[in-house]
Design a protein around this motif. Structure first.
Motif, PDB file in Angstrom:
ATOM      1  N   UNK A 144      39.520  33.012  17.323  1.00 58.28           N
ATOM      2  CA  UNK A 144      39.611  32.935  18.769  1.00 58.28           C
ATOM      3  C   UNK A 144      38.632  33.562  19.743  1.00 58.28           C
ATOM      4  N   UNK A 145      38.894  32.794  20.832  1.00 58.58           N
ATOM      5  CA  UNK A 145      37.673  33.370  21.877  1.00 58.58           C
ATOM      6  C   UNK A 145      38.094  34.674  22.409  1.00 58.58           C
ATOM      7  N   UNK A 146      37.478  35.546  22.402  1.00 52.25           N
ATOM      8  CA  UNK A 146      37.866  36.788  22.890  1.00 52.25           C
ATOM      9  C   UNK A 146      37.483  37.328  24.497  1.00 52.25           C
ATOM     10  N   UNK A 147      37.870  36.265  25.106  1.00 52.17           N
ATOM     11  CA  UNK A 147      37.731  36.414  26.774  1.00 52.17           C
ATOM     12  C   UNK A 147      39.097  35.696  27.312  1.00 52.17           C
ATOM     13  N   UNK A 148      39.075  35.796  28.552  1.00 51.91           N
ATOM     14  CA  UNK A 148      40.097  35.213  29.104  1.00 51.91           C
ATOM     15  C   UNK A 148      39.793  34.380  30.404  1.00 51.91           C
ATOM     16  N   UNK A 149      38.987  33.377  29.945  1.00 55.10           N
ATOM     17  CA  UNK A 149      38.564  32.495  30.948  1.00 55.10           C
ATOM     18  C   UNK A 149      39.511  31.186  30.949  1.00 55.10           C
ATOM     19  N   UNK A 150      39.680  30.453  32.097  1.00 54.62           N
ATOM     20  CA  UNK A 150      40.586  29.388  32.220  1.00 54.62           C
ATOM     21  C   UNK A 150      42.006  30.043  32.913  1.00 54.62           C
ATOM     22  N   UNK A 151      42.906  29.084  33.225  1.00 53.39           N
ATOM     23  CA  UNK A 151      44.116  29.481  33.789  1.00 53.39           C
ATOM     24  C   UNK A 151      45.216  29.509  33.051  1.00 53.39           C
ATOM     25  N   UNK A 152      45.748  30.722  33.080  1.00 51.02           N
ATOM     26  CA  UNK A 152      46.855  31.039  32.079  1.00 51.02           C
ATOM     27  C   UNK A 152      48.042  31.793  32.670  1.00 51.02           C
ATOM     28  N   UNK A 153      49.449  31.735  32.019  1.00 51.98           N
ATOM     29  CA  UNK A 153      50.586  32.232  32.606  1.00 51.98           C
ATOM     30  C   UNK A 153      50.377  33.867  32.303  1.00 51.98           C
ATOM     31  N   UNK A 154      51.168  34.488  33.307  1.00 50.51           N
ATOM     32  CA  UNK A 154      51.038  35.897  32.980  1.00 50.51           C
ATOM     33  C   UNK A 154      52.880  35.999  32.859  1.00 50.51           C
ATOM     34  N   UNK A 155      52.973  37.161  32.420  1.00 55.70           N
ATOM     35  CA  UNK A 155      54.458  37.520  32.065  1.00 55.70           C
ATOM     36  C   UNK A 155      55.504  37.504  32.942  1.00 55.70           C
ATOM     37  N   UNK A 156      55.086  37.720  34.386  1.00 53.33           N
ATOM     38  CA  UNK A 156      55.855  37.587  35.419  1.00 53.33           C
ATOM     39  C   UNK A 156      56.035  36.215  36.066  1.00 53.33           C
ATOM     40  N   UNK A 157      55.257  35.087  35.571  1.00 55.07           N
ATOM     41  CA  UNK A 157      55.378  33.728  35.917  1.00 55.07           C
ATOM     42  C   UNK A 157      54.410  33.216  36.718  1.00 55.07           C
ATOM     43  N   UNK A 158      53.441  34.275  37.247  1.00 57.40           N
ATOM     44  CA  UNK A 158      52.419  33.964  38.136  1.00 57.40           C
ATOM     45  C   UNK A 158      51.298  33.851  37.248  1.00 57.40           C
ATOM     46  N   UNK A 159      50.090  33.469  37.624  1.00 62.11           N
ATOM     47  CA  UNK A 159      48.987  32.823  36.533  1.00 62.11           C
ATOM     48  C   UNK A 159      47.714  33.715  37.089  1.00 62.11           C
ATOM     49  N   UNK A 160      46.843  33.859  35.928  1.00 58.71           N
ATOM     50  CA  UNK A 160      45.496  34.492  36.232  1.00 58.71           C
ATOM     51  C   UNK A 160      44.470  33.487  35.927  1.00 58.71           C
ATOM     52  N   UNK A 161      43.215  33.649  36.568  1.00 58.23           N
ATOM     53  CA  UNK A 161      42.258  32.572  36.820  1.00 58.23           C
ATOM     54  C   UNK A 161      41.096  33.361  36.244  1.00 58.23           C
ATOM     55  N   UNK A 162      40.513  32.953  35.043  1.00 62.35           N
ATOM     56  CA  UNK A 162      39.148  33.555  34.580  1.00 62.35           C
ATOM     57  C   UNK A 162      38.291  32.606  34.709  1.00 62.35           C
ATOM     58  N   UNK A 163      36.861  32.997  35.105  1.00 56.99           N
ATOM     59  CA  UNK A 163      35.893  32.186  35.648  1.00 56.99           C
ATOM     60  C   UNK A 163      34.536  32.631  35.044  1.00 56.99           C
ATOM     61  N   UNK A 164      33.729  31.687  35.006  1.00 54.84           N
ATOM     62  CA  UNK A 164      32.220  32.253  34.524  1.00 54.84           C
ATOM     63  C   UNK A 164      31.171  32.249  35.412  1.00 54.84           C
ATOM     64  N   UNK A 165      30.494  33.088  35.740  1.00 56.72           N
ATOM     65  CA  UNK A 165      29.260  33.312  36.477  1.00 56.72           C
ATOM     66  C   UNK A 165      28.075  33.061  35.467  1.00 56.72           C
ATOM     67  N   UNK A 166      27.085  32.910  35.792  1.00 53.80           N
ATOM     68  CA  UNK A 166      25.828  32.378  34.676  1.00 53.80           C
ATOM     69  C   UNK A 166      25.676  33.980  34.206  1.00 53.80           C
ATOM     70  N   UNK A 167      25.661  34.173  32.826  1.00 52.93           N
ATOM     71  CA  UNK A 167      25.217  35.367  31.836  1.00 52.93           C
ATOM     72  C   UNK A 167      25.379  36.716  32.888  1.00 52.93           C
ATOM     73  N   UNK A 168      26.624  36.716  33.447  1.00 49.90           N
ATOM     74  CA  UNK A 168      27.034  38.110  34.421  1.00 49.90           C
ATOM     75  C   UNK A 168      26.091  38.169  35.611  1.00 49.90           C
TER      76      UNK A 168
END
Length: 556
Positions: A332-356
């Motif tokens: 598994x990728x141990x991160x939260x990058x991308x668009x994924x559903x939350x338990x309440x039906x909304x979504x979270x959006x994870x994104x990647x700057x360059x090396x922080x």
């Protein structure tokens, strides 16, 4: 001399307080005994900020300032060959790195805006997301520190014990409370530990740094295996949710994974159990040598059974129930990058700057984008990324477009997503080589050379042996050092670690004898090894598994 007359050699003490060793055994311990690091705050406000850099007492400058997240940064123009040769005062610049602690990762729009404004107004627009979920500034002047603190504290943030021999910022899953597959929401426990213990003189003189994670994340994004104390979300045989207690994880020059104590900690006991573990470190931790002053060495010498016994009998006064191990996975990728559903039906959006590496301007724009899309929660991750929570489904396309217009990739390549880098020689006095810009350039180069590479793959770039960027647990880890190139000249380069990782297949990356690369040849090396991996891998085989069985020649 007859053998019977030879006296047994007395074992040298490790400087443990609980065994009566109270006299300072090195300069760091003497400095802490002379004055608690927490006391430097008033001197910064009332003396140093008014008198300027030259008014700072050296014992505060290179010691107690750390208790409030302040280190002098590296003076420009000093090459890596002089890192271990020059005295600290010769490496010091007249500017500071400042670390803002973010316990549990989640920030409001107002907090992100304040962080961005401080960067813009007081830190030459610098801001790095660390792999401990903190924000790090550079170019801070001592005269500006009180104003920075005032602004941070106005939105509920601080730099207290962000560095030093203290309980550092605590890791928590950025999706705490919203993840669909979360075991337990650790937010109340993180808040309780902070309120009960952070900034307290009871724990402001530890042998060295003390790192904590508290998480119920199902992909274990906080990397509990490499924390001094970790509370890992589990469900016991009676269906109760709580935490598995682990201790003694850390990397640096002697990497060790944490050890399970086999104990189940109920949520209401987390703060007092944390205090018990921290107290053991304070009282029994090794203070004689800085190189052995981490909790991992005590855990290794004692073992899990003794550690748990001392914790229960000497510090808690009750026995903890036995409990299950956390459910781990591999691959598994141990991160939260991308668009994924939350338990309440909304979504979270994870994104990647360059090396922080971001900036105050970028953070202000992130706050604006979040607010425009109805979110008041922005999170940092242990992989130098950012996540915006609570986005309505119909606004996903809009927020994705807005972020990517700022080069904040929601759907990044493997190389953008999973490359990390420490601060490096640009600012760090311990570094030997450059890291941030080199890693950023590396991402671009690999995206051009290997556009179809989609396998999970971590590439971690570190400027010295201390492993701030976790080189030993990366698929490909680069540890900065000076190497000799083909012309016989000494240049910046890296020792290479291969096949490290955590989870079910936890292992430290192996080192092939003599395997090093110059900084210039780094992209060629990675391309060569990844092409061999693609040619030789079996169905579903990870890079780490392939690296473990590959010949040394294939890894060169």
């Amino acid at each position: 001399m007859p053998p019977s007359s030879v006296k047994p050699r007395r074992r040298r003490g490790e400087g443990q307080w609980a065994l009566g060793y109270r006299e300072p055994l090195n300069k760091n311990e003497e400095n802490k005994k002379n004055d608690d690091g927490l006391n430097v705050r008033e001197r910064i406000i009332n003396i140093y900020a008014k008198g300027g850099f030259d008014s700072i007492d050296p014992s505060d400058l290179r010691g107690r300032f750390r208790w409030y997240g302040l280190y002098t940064q590296r003076a420009p123009g000093i090459d890596g060959g002089k890192t271990a040769i020059l005295e600290p005062e010769e490496l010091d610049d007249r500017y500071f790195m400042m670390r803002v602690r973010i316990d549990g990762a989640q920030l409001s729009v107002a907090q992100v805006r304040a962080i961005g404004e401080i960067s813009r107004d007081h830190a030459r627009n610098t801001a790095d997301i660390t792999d401990r979920q903190n924000i790090q500034y550079h170019w801070v002047e001592i005269e500006d520190v009180p104003a920075i603190w005032e602004k941070l504290e106005s939105v509920g943030l601080s730099t207290t014990e962000a560095c030093g021999d203290t309980p550092r910022g605590m890791l928590g899953c950025p999706l705490a409370g919203v993840a669909e597959d979360e075991v337990i929401d650790p937010t109340p426990q993180l808040r309780q530990i902070y309120e009960d213990h952070i900034g307290s003189p009871e724990f402001s003189n530890l042998p060295r740094k003390f790192k904590t994670s508290v998480s119920g994340c199902s992909v274990h994004c906080v990397n509990h295996e490499i924390n001094d104390v970790a509370f890992v979300g589990v469900r016991n045989e009676r269906g109760e949710v709580g935490y598995d207690l682990q201790v003694g994880g850390a990397l640096s020059t002697n990497p060790m994974f944490s050890v399970r104590l086999g104990a189940f900690v109920s949520p209401e006991r987390v703060s007092e159990v944390w205090a018990g573990v921290c107290s053991i470190f304070r009282d029994y931790g090794y203070r004689r040598l800085r190189s052995r002053a981490r909790l991992k060495f005590l855990v290794k010498d004692w073992g899990a059974e003794k550690f748990r016994d001392v914790l229960e009998k000497e510090y808690l006064g009750y026995a903890l129930p036995d409990g299950p191990a956390p459910v781990l996975d591999s691959g598994l990728r141990r991160d939260h990058v991308g668009v994924h559903r939350q338990r309440d039906g909304k979504y979270y959006v994870g994104f990647a700057p360059r090396v922080g590496r971001v900036s105050g301007t970028t953070l202000l724009r992130v706050a604006e984008i979040a607010e425009e899309h109805g979110s008041d929660r922005i999170c940092t991750t242990p992989d130098q990324k950012l996540v915006i929570l609570d986005v309505e489904e119909e606004r996903i396309a809009s927020i994705t477009a807005a972020l990517e217009a700022e080069d904040l990739q929601v759907n990044p390549s493997t190389f953008r997503r999973q490359t990390m880098a420490c601060t490096g020689i640009e600012y760090c006095k311990l570094a030997i080589v450059e890291t941030k810009q080199r890693a950023s350039t590396l991402i671009d180069e690999l995206e051009k050379r290997l556009p179809d590479f989609t396998e999970p793959l971590t590439i971690n770039v570190n400027g010295c042996p201390n492993s701030c960027a976790r080189v030993q647990v990366a698929d490909i880890g680069f540890k900065g050092q000076l190497v000799v190139d083909e012309r016989g000249e000494q240049v910046e380069g890296y020792q290479i670690h291969l096949g490290g990782g955590m989870g079910l297949d936890a292992a430290f990356g192996k080192k092939v004898r003599g395997l090093k690369t110059t900084a210039e040849e780094m992209p060629d090396y990675i391309e060569r090894v990844l092409r061999r991996f693609q040619e030789q891998k079996q169905d579903g085989e990870s890079f780490a598994s392939w690296a473990a069985r590959a010949s040394d020649d294939d890894l060169k």
